[in-house]
Design a protein around this motif. Structure first.
Motif, PDB file in Angstrom:
ATOM      1  N   UNK A 212      38.129  40.419  38.445  1.00  0.00           N
ATOM      2  CA  UNK A 212      38.804  41.589  38.994  1.00  0.00           C
ATOM      3  C   UNK A 212      39.111  41.439  40.465  1.00  0.00           C
ATOM      4  N   UNK A 213      39.479  42.551  41.078  1.00  0.00           N
ATOM      5  CA  UNK A 213      39.966  42.552  42.455  1.00  0.00           C
ATOM      6  C   UNK A 213      39.410  43.785  43.161  1.00  0.00           C
ATOM      7  N   UNK A 214      38.960  43.598  44.390  1.00  0.00           N
ATOM      8  CA  UNK A 214      38.502  44.715  45.213  1.00  0.00           C
ATOM      9  C   UNK A 214      39.446  44.856  46.408  1.00  0.00           C
ATOM     10  N   UNK A 215      39.993  46.043  46.546  1.00  0.00           N
ATOM     11  CA  UNK A 215      41.048  46.312  47.517  1.00  0.00           C
ATOM     12  C   UNK A 215      40.496  46.414  48.936  1.00  0.00           C
ATOM     13  N   UNK A 250      29.292  31.147  45.395  1.00  0.00           N
ATOM     14  CA  UNK A 250      29.781  31.980  44.306  1.00  0.00           C
ATOM     15  C   UNK A 250      31.302  32.102  44.432  1.00  0.00           C
ATOM     16  N   UNK A 251      31.959  32.374  43.338  1.00  0.00           N
ATOM     17  CA  UNK A 251      33.417  32.536  43.348  1.00  0.00           C
ATOM     18  C   UNK A 251      33.750  33.902  43.927  1.00  0.00           C
ATOM     19  N   UNK A 252      34.009  33.911  45.216  1.00  0.00           N
ATOM     20  CA  UNK A 252      34.263  35.134  45.982  1.00  0.00           C
ATOM     21  C   UNK A 252      35.491  34.834  46.825  1.00  0.00           C
ATOM     22  N   UNK A 253      36.668  35.047  46.258  1.00  0.00           N
ATOM     23  CA  UNK A 253      37.911  34.598  46.870  1.00  0.00           C
ATOM     24  C   UNK A 253      38.447  35.658  47.838  1.00  0.00           C
ATOM     25  N   UNK A 254      38.413  35.347  49.113  1.00  0.00           N
ATOM     26  CA  UNK A 254      38.951  36.262  50.121  1.00  0.00           C
ATOM     27  C   UNK A 254      40.457  36.034  50.206  1.00  0.00           C
ATOM     28  N   UNK A 272      38.847  38.589  45.346  1.00  0.00           N
ATOM     29  CA  UNK A 272      39.135  38.370  43.930  1.00  0.00           C
ATOM     30  C   UNK A 272      37.925  37.735  43.255  1.00  0.00           C
ATOM     31  N   UNK A 273      37.605  38.217  42.052  1.00  0.00           N
ATOM     32  CA  UNK A 273      36.569  37.623  41.203  1.00  0.00           C
ATOM     33  C   UNK A 273      37.288  36.963  40.028  1.00  0.00           C
ATOM     34  N   UNK A 274      37.030  35.679  39.804  1.00  0.00           N
ATOM     35  CA  UNK A 274      37.913  34.908  38.923  1.00  0.00           C
ATOM     36  C   UNK A 274      37.381  34.612  37.520  1.00  0.00           C
ATOM     37  N   UNK A 275      36.352  35.330  37.110  1.00  0.00           N
ATOM     38  CA  UNK A 275      35.796  35.093  35.776  1.00  0.00           C
ATOM     39  C   UNK A 275      34.611  34.161  35.779  1.00  0.00           C
ATOM     40  N   UNK A 276      34.426  33.437  36.902  1.00  0.00           N
ATOM     41  CA  UNK A 276      33.212  32.631  37.064  1.00  0.00           C
ATOM     42  C   UNK A 276      32.309  33.224  38.139  1.00  0.00           C
TER      43      UNK A 276
END
Length: 550
Positions: A212-215, A250-254, A272-276
């Motif tokens: 998912x995505x955090x705004x 961790x997969x924590x995409x800024x 963004x959280x990418x499923x992993x």
């Protein structure tokens, strides 16, 4: 060299080298009346030390630098590896280090913890407000994590530590940690139940993979985040670490940093959280809002404290300027109309401070088992958050005007206060959310109204305008027809009556009288500086003046 053409006079000295705590009568007196005797001496000495640091020229420069050099996002390293790091100016780290060392992330491990922390937060936020965001969220994460005792055992000692230990590393090797929060999403804003971030349970008990995505995700270099996501059982709270126990990221995409009106020293990111992306469940599935609600309540009180801090610093600067600047044959502070403006600002600031510290003391009492104080918080926190944060911006605007054109120049520091002033009204639920929460408290918590009436009843009979305002408020509460459309008015009146009751009981008579005459008695205009004419206004202004030996 520039030739000297003439002597320059009538310049105001900088407001430095003063005790932000000890020379704030409203704050130091409010703290003294609520702190328990056993911890008063130690706590006061600690706050004075913090106040002296906050009033130093060094601290003022750190605050300016942290905002002049905002954070920068680095998504990849030189080799093309994804790192998702945010670089902060050294001033940011210095400010956070002092805040953590002062115990501003810990209200849980000492007597009068909430009161002491709130007073310290109000003091240190006057230096620079942006770094208060991770400080506030770290403090507020503790009660939410206690819903999962195993996680609390690992994280609580780190979140309440007085050691600032930045850098993305496994928490097992850290001396302290910071926590953030990620609830808001594109489609929902405050309506978190519409969140679309998914959480899929994995083989290991309590571990989920997030997509998912955090705004809005503040302070993305924190060690962990409390986030909400839709699990099979409904909306659920999770603890998402930046670094996994084995040392991998961790997969924590800024995705980007927000370009904000103010609060520029602090990084607010879209992530963004990418499923992993791995996270641990906190509390039961489907109980996400209930789990995180105590965190929200704590950060809402910090919104009030943060706004009270901005208000106090704005008033301090305005009074200091007027006390040293001369115009039209005398000091500005001695001019009747300027004195009226300054007194009006001072009263607003003192009322905000008094209510904030009263509620912090209620948090300590509620933690010790007081149902009465817990019920009071349920109605008073959203009302205080609503009103104090709403009053912050017009107060700062008026204080800036007291400095004239000098206040409009960045070097004065007033533009930064102004840009910061609307934030707390928006963060953790805007005005409508708070007003509706007041209604919710009245409808769902029968003890909330009783606790409120008990609190304001302690000042019954002391001022006829307060008594009349209380009676009018009760009449308004009894009329439920179209009550939602009047929710803002109701929240405002609750906050004002609470403030009036505190000032009537504890403030000097000139402060209480001016507050009740203007805010409750109707002898007040739409702008600051319209108090009823009174010879006592000089004393009100002098009380608000930060004396620094000049």
């Amino acid at each position: 060299m520039t030739p000297r053409t003439h002597s320059v006079t009538n310049q105001v000295p900088p407001l430095v080298d003063y005790d932000v705590f000890g020379q704030d009568a409203a704050l130091s007196e409010a703290f003294a009346r609520h702190v328990s005797a056993g911890s008063a001496d130690e706590a006061t000495a600690e706050l004075r030390a913090l106040g002296e640091a906050a009033g130093s020229a060094e601290a003022a420069e750190l605050g300016a630098q942290a905002n002049a050099y905002p954070p920068v996002l680095r998504t990849h390293d030189r080799y093309g590896h994804r790192v998702d790091e945010v670089d902060f100016h050294p001033a940011w780290h210095r400010l956070l280090e002092r805040a953590v060392a002062a115990g501003l992330t810990d209200a849980w491990s000492r007597p009068d913890g909430h009161l002491r922390r709130a007073a310290g937060f109000l003091v240190w936020t006057q230096v620079e407000a942006g770094h208060g965001c991770p400080v506030s969220m770290t403090h507020a994460a503790v009660p939410a994590l206690r819903a999962e005792p195993e996680l609390a055992r690992v994280w609580e000692p780190l979140l309440t530590s007085r050691t600032y230990d930045p850098g993305l590393r496994p928490v097992a090797g850290k001396a302290g940690a910071l926590a953030g929060m990620g609830m808001t999403e594109k489609q929902g804003g405050s309506d978190v139940r519409t969140n679309t971030t998914r959480a899929e349970p994995l083989a290991e008990a309590g571990v989920y993979a997030l997509t998912g995505h955090k705004w809005f995700c503040s302070a993305p270099m924190s060690d962990a985040f409390l986030v909400l996501a839709q699990a099979p059982g409904g909306l659920t709270c999770f603890l998402l670490p930046r670094v996994l126990p084995d040392g991998t990221r961790n997969a924590f995409r800024v995705q980007r940093l927000k370009d904000k009106l103010g609060n520029r020293s602090n990084a607010s990111a879209e992530v963004e959280f990418d499923g992993t992306t791995l996270a641990r469940r906190v509390g039961e599935e489907g109980r996400g809002v209930a789990t995180i609600i105590e965190m929200v309540a704590a950060t809402r009180l910090d919104c009030a404290a943060g706004s009270a801090a901005l208000m106090r610093q704005a008033v301090a600067q305005a009074v200091h300027h007027a006390a040293h600047r001369e115009a039209f044959g005398g000091r500005l502070v001695d001019k009747p109309l300027m004195r009226n403006v300054l007194a009006d600002l001072a009263i607003e600031s003192e009322a905000a401070t008094a209510l904030t510290l009263r509620l912090a003391a209620a948090c300590d009492a509620a933690a010790a088992g007081s149902a009465q104080e817990r019920h009071l918080l349920r109605i008073a926190v959203p009302a205080a958050k609503y009103w104090i944060t709403k009053r912050c911006t017009p107060l700062v605007v008026e204080a800036l005007e007291c400095l004239g054109g000098n206040g409009y120049v960045e070097e004065s520091g007033m533009p930064r206060l102004l840009r910061e002033s609307p934030l707390n009204s928006i963060w953790e639920g805007s005005g409508n959310v708070q007003a509706l929460d007041v209604l919710r408290a009245l409808r769902r918590d029968p003890g909330a109204l009783n606790a409120f009436l008990t609190e304001i009843g302690r000042a019954a009979g002391a001022d006829h305008r307060l008594d009349a305002a209380t009676k009018a408020l009760l009449t308004e509460m009894s009329d439920l027809e179209g009550i939602e459309g009047r929710a803002r008015r109701l929240a405002e009146r609750i906050a004002l009556v609470l403030q009036g009751s505190l000032l009537v009981r504890y403030a000097p008579p000139e402060v209480a009288d001016a507050f009740c005459a203007s805010r409750l008695g109707g002898e007040w205009g739409a702008a600051f500086g319209t108090l009823p004419d009174s010879g006592a206004l000089t004393a009100v202004v002098e009380r608000a003046r930060p004396m620094n030996g000049t």
